[in-house]
Enzyme design. Structure first.
Site, PDB file in Angstrom:
ATOM      1  N   ASP A  10       3.876  10.274  -2.997  1.00  0.00           N
ATOM      2  CA  ASP A  10       3.958   9.070  -1.652  1.00  0.00           C
ATOM      3  C   ASP A  10       2.437   9.280  -1.327  1.00  0.00           C
ATOM      4  OD1 ASP A  10       4.704   7.705   0.459  1.00  0.00           O
ATOM      5  OD2 ASP A  10       4.738   9.537   1.883  1.00  0.00           O
ATOM      6  N   SER A  11       2.017   8.386  -0.201  1.00  0.00           N
ATOM      7  CA  SER A  11       0.818   8.163   0.233  1.00  0.00           C
ATOM      8  C   SER A  11       0.334   9.206   1.283  1.00  0.00           C
ATOM      9  CB  SER A  11       0.638   6.801   1.147  1.00  0.00           C
ATOM     10  OG  SER A  11       1.548   6.844   2.116  1.00  0.00           O
ATOM     11  N   TYR A  42      -1.580   3.485   2.860  1.00  0.00           N
ATOM     12  CA  TYR A  42      -1.608   2.610   1.724  1.00  0.00           C
ATOM     13  C   TYR A  42      -1.293   1.185   2.137  1.00  0.00           C
ATOM     14  CZ  TYR A  42      -1.881   5.987  -1.767  1.00  0.00           C
ATOM     15  OH  TYR A  42      -2.441   7.142  -2.851  1.00  0.00           O
ATOM     16  N   GLY A  43      -0.237   1.090   3.471  1.00  0.00           N
ATOM     17  CA  GLY A  43       0.137  -0.221   3.885  1.00  0.00           C
ATOM     18  C   GLY A  43      -1.213  -0.962   4.459  1.00  0.00           C
ATOM     19  N   CYS A  73       7.901   6.212  -1.853  1.00  0.00           N
ATOM     20  CA  CYS A  73       6.967   5.388  -1.181  1.00  0.00           C
ATOM     21  C   CYS A  73       7.300   4.009  -1.309  1.00  0.00           C
ATOM     22  CB  CYS A  73       5.458   5.614  -1.482  1.00  0.00           C
ATOM     23  SG  CYS A  73       4.440   4.560  -0.509  1.00  0.00           S
ATOM     24  N   THR A  75       5.775   1.359  -0.071  1.00  0.00           N
ATOM     25  CA  THR A  75       4.507   0.559  -0.763  1.00  0.00           C
ATOM     26  C   THR A  75       4.137   0.605  -2.166  1.00  0.00           C
ATOM     27  OG1 THR A  75       3.475   1.006   1.632  1.00  0.00           O
ATOM     28  CG2 THR A  75       2.164  -0.002  -0.051  1.00  0.00           C
ATOM     29  N   GLU A 152       2.284   9.880  10.414  1.00  0.00           N
ATOM     30  CA  GLU A 152       1.676  10.923   9.656  1.00  0.00           C
ATOM     31  C   GLU A 152       0.727  11.934  10.714  1.00  0.00           C
ATOM     32  OE1 GLU A 152       1.442  10.530   6.202  1.00  0.00           O
ATOM     33  OE2 GLU A 152       0.269  12.341   5.860  1.00  0.00           O
ATOM     34  N   CYS A 186      10.227   2.059   4.427  1.00  0.00           N
ATOM     35  CA  CYS A 186       8.768   2.874   4.066  1.00  0.00           C
ATOM     36  C   CYS A 186       9.325   4.494   4.280  1.00  0.00           C
ATOM     37  CB  CYS A 186       7.950   2.722   5.221  1.00  0.00           C
ATOM     38  SG  CYS A 186       6.488   3.918   5.352  1.00  0.00           S
ATOM     39  N   THR A 187       9.093   5.112   3.480  1.00  0.00           N
ATOM     40  CA  THR A 187       9.717   6.533   3.477  1.00  0.00           C
ATOM     41  C   THR A 187       9.114   7.316   4.776  1.00  0.00           C
ATOM     42  OG1 THR A 187       7.834   7.224   1.910  1.00  0.00           O
ATOM     43  CG2 THR A 187      10.165   6.676   1.231  1.00  0.00           C
ATOM     44  N   HIS A 188       8.189   6.761   5.615  1.00  0.00           N
ATOM     45  CA  HIS A 188       7.649   7.591   6.639  1.00  0.00           C
ATOM     46  C   HIS A 188       8.633   7.353   7.942  1.00  0.00           C
ATOM     47  CE1 HIS A 188       3.682   8.290   4.865  1.00  0.00           C
ATOM     48  NE2 HIS A 188       3.410   9.132   5.745  1.00  0.00           N
TER      49      HIS A 188
HETATM   50  N1  DGL Z   1       5.643   6.377   2.712  1.00  0.00           N
HETATM   51  C1  DGL Z   1       4.749   4.946   2.572  1.00  0.00           C
HETATM   52  C2  DGL Z   1       5.932   3.831   2.281  1.00  0.00           C
HETATM   53  O1  DGL Z   1       7.016   4.107   2.066  1.00  0.00           O
HETATM   54  C3  DGL Z   1       3.654   4.816   3.584  1.00  0.00           C
HETATM   55  C4  DGL Z   1       2.902   3.632   3.403  1.00  0.00           C
HETATM   56  C5  DGL Z   1       1.499   3.937   4.061  1.00  0.00           C
HETATM   57  O2  DGL Z   1       0.529   4.904   3.542  1.00  0.00           O
HETATM   58  O3  DGL Z   1       1.058   3.038   4.669  1.00  0.00           O
HETATM   59  O4  DGL Z   1       5.552   2.832   2.166  1.00  0.00           O
END
Ligand code: DGL
Length: 266
Positions: A10-11, A42-43, A73, A75, A152, A186-188
Protein backbone atom coordinates in the site's frame (compact mmCIF):
# COMPACT_ATOMS: atom_id res chain seq x y z
CA UNK A 1 0.87 -26.09 -0.13
CA UNK A 2 3.18 -23.10 -0.22
CA UNK A 3 4.84 -21.81 2.93
CA UNK A 4 6.20 -18.64 1.39
CA UNK A 5 4.88 -15.34 2.73
CA UNK A 6 2.10 -13.16 1.35
CA UNK A 7 3.19 -9.64 0.37
CA UNK A 8 0.89 -6.71 1.09
CA UNK A 9 1.53 -3.41 -0.68
CA UNK A 10 0.00 0.00 0.00
CA UNK A 11 1.01 3.63 -0.18
CA UNK A 12 0.77 3.74 3.62
CA UNK A 13 -1.38 2.40 6.43
CA UNK A 14 -4.52 1.78 4.33
CA UNK A 15 -3.45 -1.77 3.56
CA UNK A 16 -3.86 -2.55 7.24
CA UNK A 17 -7.57 -2.89 6.43
CA UNK A 18 -6.55 -5.91 4.35
CA UNK A 19 -3.86 -7.16 6.73
CA UNK A 20 -6.38 -7.25 9.58
CA UNK A 21 -8.64 -9.58 7.60
CA UNK A 22 -5.71 -11.74 6.51
CA UNK A 23 -4.69 -12.12 10.15
CA UNK A 24 -8.23 -13.19 11.03
CA UNK A 25 -8.88 -15.66 8.24
CA UNK A 26 -5.34 -16.90 7.53
CA UNK A 27 -3.62 -16.74 10.93
CA UNK A 28 -0.88 -19.19 9.97
CA UNK A 29 0.26 -17.31 6.90
CA UNK A 30 3.42 -15.24 7.01
CA UNK A 31 2.72 -11.64 5.97
CA UNK A 32 5.21 -9.06 4.78
CA UNK A 33 3.72 -5.58 4.62
CA UNK A 34 5.16 -2.54 2.93
CA UNK A 35 3.53 0.89 3.17
CA UNK A 36 5.16 3.74 1.30
CA UNK A 37 4.04 6.39 3.80
CA UNK A 38 6.90 8.78 3.07
CA UNK A 39 5.81 9.17 -0.55
CA UNK A 40 2.08 9.04 -0.08
CA UNK A 41 -0.48 10.23 -1.09
CA UNK A 42 -0.21 8.31 -4.34
CA UNK A 43 -3.57 9.90 -5.10
CA UNK A 44 -1.81 13.21 -5.72
CA UNK A 45 0.57 11.75 -8.28
CA UNK A 46 0.65 11.07 -11.99
CA UNK A 47 0.04 7.62 -13.38
CA UNK A 48 3.73 7.30 -14.30
CA UNK A 49 4.76 8.15 -10.77
CA UNK A 50 2.24 5.69 -9.31
CA UNK A 51 3.59 2.96 -11.61
CA UNK A 52 7.21 3.76 -10.79
CA UNK A 53 6.67 3.74 -7.03
CA UNK A 54 4.50 0.63 -7.19
CA UNK A 55 7.22 -1.18 -9.14
CA UNK A 56 9.74 -0.26 -6.46
CA UNK A 57 7.44 -1.42 -3.66
CA UNK A 58 6.64 -4.66 -5.44
CA UNK A 59 10.36 -5.27 -6.13
CA UNK A 60 11.04 -4.89 -2.42
CA UNK A 61 8.36 -7.47 -1.54
CA UNK A 62 9.59 -9.71 -4.37
CA UNK A 63 13.01 -9.79 -2.75
CA UNK A 64 11.44 -11.96 0.00
CA UNK A 65 10.25 -14.48 -2.60
CA UNK A 66 6.60 -13.96 -1.67
CA UNK A 67 4.01 -16.30 -3.21
CA UNK A 68 1.51 -13.53 -4.05
CA UNK A 69 1.16 -9.80 -3.55
CA UNK A 70 -2.04 -8.19 -2.38
CA UNK A 71 -2.31 -4.75 -3.92
CA UNK A 72 -4.03 -3.38 -0.84
CA UNK A 73 -4.36 0.03 -2.45
CA UNK A 74 -7.05 1.28 -4.80
CA UNK A 75 -4.71 3.70 -6.51
CA UNK A 76 -2.12 1.02 -7.29
CA UNK A 77 -4.82 -1.46 -8.33
CA UNK A 78 -6.45 0.98 -10.75
CA UNK A 79 -3.34 2.62 -12.16
CA UNK A 80 -0.41 0.25 -11.90
CA UNK A 81 -1.67 -3.35 -11.83
CA UNK A 82 -0.99 -3.89 -15.55
CA UNK A 83 2.52 -2.43 -15.25
CA UNK A 84 3.26 -4.73 -12.31
CA UNK A 85 1.95 -7.82 -14.08
CA UNK A 86 4.07 -6.96 -17.13
CA UNK A 87 7.25 -6.97 -15.03
CA UNK A 88 6.76 -9.62 -12.33
CA UNK A 89 5.55 -13.22 -12.53
CA UNK A 90 4.20 -13.22 -8.96
CA UNK A 91 0.39 -13.17 -8.85
CA UNK A 92 -1.04 -9.76 -7.94
CA UNK A 93 -4.50 -9.55 -6.43
CA UNK A 94 -5.94 -6.05 -6.61
CA UNK A 95 -8.91 -4.58 -4.81
CA UNK A 96 -11.19 -3.69 -7.71
CA UNK A 97 -12.84 -6.95 -8.80
CA UNK A 98 -13.68 -8.19 -5.32
CA UNK A 99 -14.94 -4.78 -4.19
CA UNK A 100 -17.16 -4.34 -7.25
CA UNK A 101 -18.59 -7.84 -6.84
CA UNK A 102 -19.40 -7.20 -3.18
CA UNK A 103 -21.01 -3.83 -3.94
CA UNK A 104 -23.09 -5.26 -6.79
CA UNK A 105 -24.28 -8.04 -4.46
CA UNK A 106 -25.09 -5.62 -1.65
CA UNK A 107 -27.21 -3.04 -3.45
CA UNK A 108 -30.98 -3.42 -3.55
CA UNK A 109 -31.65 0.01 -5.02
CA UNK A 110 -29.14 -0.73 -7.83
CA UNK A 111 -27.57 2.60 -7.05
CA UNK A 112 -23.99 2.59 -5.81
CA UNK A 113 -21.66 5.38 -4.75
CA UNK A 114 -17.94 4.93 -5.27
CA UNK A 115 -15.35 7.03 -3.48
CA UNK A 116 -11.65 6.66 -4.09
CA UNK A 117 -8.61 8.80 -4.83
CA UNK A 118 -8.84 11.10 -7.88
CA UNK A 119 -6.55 8.93 -10.06
CA UNK A 120 -8.60 5.83 -9.19
CA UNK A 121 -11.83 7.57 -10.17
CA UNK A 122 -10.23 9.07 -13.29
CA UNK A 123 -9.13 5.61 -14.43
CA UNK A 124 -12.79 4.56 -14.76
CA UNK A 125 -11.80 1.09 -13.54
CA UNK A 126 -14.42 0.89 -10.77
CA UNK A 127 -17.20 2.10 -13.08
CA UNK A 128 -16.25 -0.41 -15.76
CA UNK A 129 -16.01 -3.17 -13.19
CA UNK A 130 -19.51 -2.47 -11.88
CA UNK A 131 -21.01 -2.00 -15.34
CA UNK A 132 -19.53 -5.34 -16.38
CA UNK A 133 -21.30 -7.06 -13.50
CA UNK A 134 -24.71 -5.47 -13.93
CA UNK A 135 -25.69 -3.11 -16.73
CA UNK A 136 -28.66 -1.86 -14.70
CA UNK A 137 -26.56 -0.31 -11.97
CA UNK A 138 -26.41 3.44 -11.54
CA UNK A 139 -22.99 4.43 -10.27
CA UNK A 140 -22.09 7.80 -8.79
CA UNK A 141 -18.36 8.32 -8.37
CA UNK A 142 -16.43 10.89 -6.43
CA UNK A 143 -12.69 11.42 -6.03
CA UNK A 144 -11.75 12.55 -2.52
CA UNK A 145 -8.73 14.78 -2.64
CA UNK A 146 -7.29 14.48 0.84
CA UNK A 147 -9.02 11.66 2.73
CA UNK A 148 -6.06 9.28 2.49
CA UNK A 149 -3.51 11.79 3.73
CA UNK A 150 -5.85 12.90 6.50
CA UNK A 151 -6.31 9.32 7.68
CA UNK A 152 -2.58 8.67 7.45
CA UNK A 153 -2.07 11.63 9.78
CA UNK A 154 -4.40 10.10 12.34
CA UNK A 155 -7.58 12.08 11.64
CA UNK A 156 -10.27 9.45 11.29
CA UNK A 157 -12.21 9.10 14.51
CA UNK A 158 -15.70 10.33 15.34
CA UNK A 159 -15.27 13.66 17.10
CA UNK A 160 -12.18 14.59 15.08
CA UNK A 161 -13.07 18.02 13.75
CA UNK A 162 -11.01 17.79 10.56
CA UNK A 163 -12.27 14.32 9.68
CA UNK A 164 -15.90 15.29 10.24
CA UNK A 165 -15.57 18.52 8.25
CA UNK A 166 -13.86 16.81 5.31
CA UNK A 167 -16.40 14.00 5.22
CA UNK A 168 -19.22 16.57 5.10
CA UNK A 169 -17.46 18.50 2.34
CA UNK A 170 -16.56 15.52 0.17
CA UNK A 171 -19.65 13.37 0.58
CA UNK A 172 -22.34 16.03 0.28
CA UNK A 173 -22.93 14.86 -3.29
CA UNK A 174 -24.35 11.59 -1.96
CA UNK A 175 -27.01 13.17 0.25
CA UNK A 176 -30.42 12.45 -1.26
CA UNK A 177 -28.79 10.62 -4.16
CA UNK A 178 -30.65 7.37 -3.54
CA UNK A 179 -27.55 5.20 -3.16
CA UNK A 180 -27.89 2.36 -0.67
CA UNK A 181 -24.30 1.16 -1.01
CA UNK A 182 -21.02 3.05 -0.85
CA UNK A 183 -17.91 1.39 -2.18
CA UNK A 184 -14.84 2.62 -0.30
CA UNK A 185 -12.41 2.25 -3.19
CA UNK A 186 -9.37 3.46 -1.27
CA UNK A 187 -8.08 1.22 1.48
CA UNK A 188 -7.53 4.15 3.85
CA UNK A 189 -11.22 5.02 3.87
CA UNK A 190 -12.59 2.24 6.12
CA UNK A 191 -10.83 3.96 9.01
CA UNK A 192 -13.32 6.78 8.36
CA UNK A 193 -16.21 4.38 8.34
CA UNK A 194 -17.88 5.61 11.51
CA UNK A 195 -17.55 9.26 10.54
CA UNK A 196 -19.06 8.43 7.15
CA UNK A 197 -21.92 6.48 8.74
CA UNK A 198 -22.59 9.38 11.09
CA UNK A 199 -22.94 11.72 8.13
CA UNK A 200 -24.63 9.59 5.44
CA UNK A 201 -26.53 7.25 7.76
CA UNK A 202 -25.79 3.76 8.94
CA UNK A 203 -28.38 2.31 6.56
CA UNK A 204 -25.98 2.95 3.68
CA UNK A 205 -23.95 -0.20 3.33
CA UNK A 206 -20.22 0.48 3.19
CA UNK A 207 -18.08 -1.93 1.19
CA UNK A 208 -14.39 -1.94 2.07
CA UNK A 209 -12.16 -2.63 -0.93
CA UNK A 210 -9.35 -3.76 1.37
CA UNK A 211 -11.50 -6.27 3.22
CA UNK A 212 -12.96 -7.74 0.03
CA UNK A 213 -9.52 -8.00 -1.56
CA UNK A 214 -8.14 -9.91 1.41
CA UNK A 215 -11.00 -12.41 1.16
CA UNK A 216 -10.38 -12.72 -2.59
CA UNK A 217 -6.71 -13.41 -1.98
CA UNK A 218 -7.55 -16.12 0.55
CA UNK A 219 -9.92 -17.74 -1.97
CA UNK A 220 -7.28 -17.48 -4.70
CA UNK A 221 -4.66 -19.24 -2.57
CA UNK A 222 -7.11 -21.87 -1.36
CA UNK A 223 -8.29 -22.74 -4.86
CA UNK A 224 -4.71 -23.22 -6.02
CA UNK A 225 -3.64 -25.10 -2.89
CA UNK A 226 -1.15 -22.35 -2.17
CA UNK A 227 -1.94 -21.88 1.52
CA UNK A 228 0.73 -22.59 4.11
CA UNK A 229 0.49 -25.99 5.73
CA UNK A 230 -0.81 -26.45 9.27
CA UNK A 231 2.65 -25.74 10.63
CA UNK A 232 2.74 -22.24 9.16
CA UNK A 233 4.33 -19.81 11.58
CA UNK A 234 2.16 -16.73 11.11
CA UNK A 235 5.23 -14.47 11.08
CA UNK A 236 4.78 -10.77 10.35
CA UNK A 237 7.21 -8.25 8.94
CA UNK A 238 6.07 -4.64 8.85
CA UNK A 239 7.97 -2.15 6.70
CA UNK A 240 7.30 1.52 6.10
CA UNK A 241 9.18 4.23 4.24
CA UNK A 242 7.75 6.74 6.71
CA UNK A 243 7.87 7.22 10.43
CA UNK A 244 8.00 3.83 12.15
CA UNK A 245 6.48 5.14 15.36
CA UNK A 246 3.43 6.63 13.62
CA UNK A 247 2.95 3.48 11.57
CA UNK A 248 3.25 1.24 14.61
CA UNK A 249 0.91 3.36 16.69
CA UNK A 250 -1.88 3.34 14.10
CA UNK A 251 -1.33 -0.34 13.38
CA UNK A 252 -1.59 -1.22 17.07
CA UNK A 253 -4.92 0.60 17.35
CA UNK A 254 -6.29 -0.72 14.13
CA UNK A 255 -5.14 -4.33 14.35
CA UNK A 256 -5.92 -4.54 18.04
CA UNK A 257 -2.53 -5.92 19.03
CA UNK A 258 0.98 -4.61 19.35
CA UNK A 259 3.16 -5.04 16.28
CA UNK A 260 6.93 -5.18 16.59
CA UNK A 261 9.19 -4.22 15.13
CA UNK A 262 8.30 -1.79 12.36
CA UNK A 263 11.26 -1.38 10.06
CA UNK A 264 12.12 1.57 7.88
CA UNK A 265 12.94 0.95 4.24
CA UNK A 266 13.34 2.82 0.88
N1 DGL B 1 -4.64 3.32 0.22
C1 DGL B 1 -4.49 4.05 -1.01
C2 DGL B 1 -5.62 3.69 -1.94
O1 DGL B 1 -6.27 2.69 -1.68
C3 DGL B 1 -4.30 5.51 -0.72
C4 DGL B 1 -3.77 6.23 -1.89
C5 DGL B 1 -2.95 7.44 -1.61
O2 DGL B 1 -1.82 7.27 -1.12
O3 DGL B 1 -3.41 8.52 -1.98
O4 DGL B 1 -5.89 4.31 -2.91
Amino acid sequence: MDNRAIGVLDSGIGGLTSAKVLEEILPREDIIYFGDSRRMPYGGRTRDEICEMSLQGAAFLESFDVKAILLACGTISTNAADALRAVFKTPFIGVVDAACAAAARATRAKKIGVIATPPSIASGVYERGLAGLDGDLTVITHGCTNFAEMVEQGHFRVGDELAEREVRRELRCFLGSGIDTLLLGCTHYPLLSEVIAQYLGSEIRQISAGVEAARALAAYLRQREMLADGEGAGRRLWYTSGDTHTFGHTADIFLGHHIVPVQKIL
